[in-house]
Design a protein around this motif. Structure first.
Motif, PDB file in Angstrom:
ATOM      1  N   SER A  32       0.815  -1.221   0.000  1.00 55.36           N
ATOM      2  CA  SER A  32       0.000   0.000   0.000  1.00 55.36           C
ATOM      3  C   SER A  32       0.847   1.269   0.000  1.00 55.36           C
ATOM      4  O   SER A  32       0.336   2.355  -0.264  1.00 55.36           O
ATOM      5  CB  SER A  32      -0.960   0.005   1.187  1.00 55.36           C
ATOM      6  N   LYS A  33       2.122   1.156   0.288  1.00 52.75           N
ATOM      7  CA  LYS A  33       3.012   2.316   0.215  1.00 52.75           C
ATOM      8  C   LYS A  33       3.415   2.627  -1.219  1.00 52.75           C
ATOM      9  O   LYS A  33       3.787   3.744  -1.530  1.00 52.75           O
ATOM     10  CB  LYS A  33       4.256   2.078   1.059  1.00 52.75           C
ATOM     11  N   LYS A  34       3.332   1.632  -2.095  1.00 49.27           N
ATOM     12  CA  LYS A  34       3.716   1.809  -3.499  1.00 49.27           C
ATOM     13  C   LYS A  34       2.531   2.062  -4.416  1.00 49.27           C
ATOM     14  O   LYS A  34       2.678   2.664  -5.467  1.00 49.27           O
ATOM     15  CB  LYS A  34       4.445   0.565  -4.013  1.00 49.27           C
ATOM     16  N   TYR A  35       1.336   1.562  -4.027  1.00 47.00           N
ATOM     17  CA  TYR A  35       0.189   1.585  -4.925  1.00 47.00           C
ATOM     18  C   TYR A  35      -1.003   2.313  -4.313  1.00 47.00           C
ATOM     19  O   TYR A  35      -1.307   2.143  -3.134  1.00 47.00           O
ATOM     20  CB  TYR A  35      -0.234   0.157  -5.281  1.00 47.00           C
ATOM     21  N   ASP A  36      -1.668   3.103  -5.134  1.00 45.56           N
ATOM     22  CA  ASP A  36      -2.933   3.732  -4.788  1.00 45.56           C
ATOM     23  C   ASP A  36      -4.011   2.939  -5.541  1.00 45.56           C
ATOM     24  O   ASP A  36      -4.101   3.031  -6.760  1.00 45.56           O
ATOM     25  CB  ASP A  36      -2.923   5.198  -5.217  1.00 45.56           C
ATOM     26  N   ILE A  37      -4.808   2.169  -4.824  1.00 51.50           N
ATOM     27  CA  ILE A  37      -5.703   1.195  -5.431  1.00 51.50           C
ATOM     28  C   ILE A  37      -7.151   1.672  -5.386  1.00 51.50           C
ATOM     29  O   ILE A  37      -7.638   2.092  -4.339  1.00 51.50           O
ATOM     30  CB  ILE A  37      -5.582  -0.169  -4.722  1.00 51.50           C
TER      31      ILE A  37
END
Length: 71
Positions: A32-37
């Motif tokens: 979740s630190k790398k991706y905005d889902i």
């Protein structure tokens, strides 16, 4: 600080089933630190209760073809 990568999942008829279980496992294992889902469905998604770090969008449409205008 790096920008987050935006991921959008479109699953129109989200209910308890094989596709939802696979999407749950995939989204749950993403960092979740790398991706905005974002998760887009036509009605309320079963996964909304299980995933907290996801932006859920309900289109309130009966058919997939009509939902493209709302996107």
């Amino acid at each position: 600080m790096k920008k987050k990568i935006k991921l959008i999942f479109f699953h129109p008829y989200s209910a308890i089933g094989g596709a939802d279980n696979s999407l749950y496992r995939l989204i749950n294992n993403l960092n979740s630190k790398k991706y905005d889902i974002s998760f887009i469905s036509l009605k309320k998604s079963f996964l909304k209760k299980k995933l907290s770090n996801v932006n859920f969008i309900n289109l309130n449409s009966k058919r997939t073809i009509f939902s493209f205008f709302k996107l």
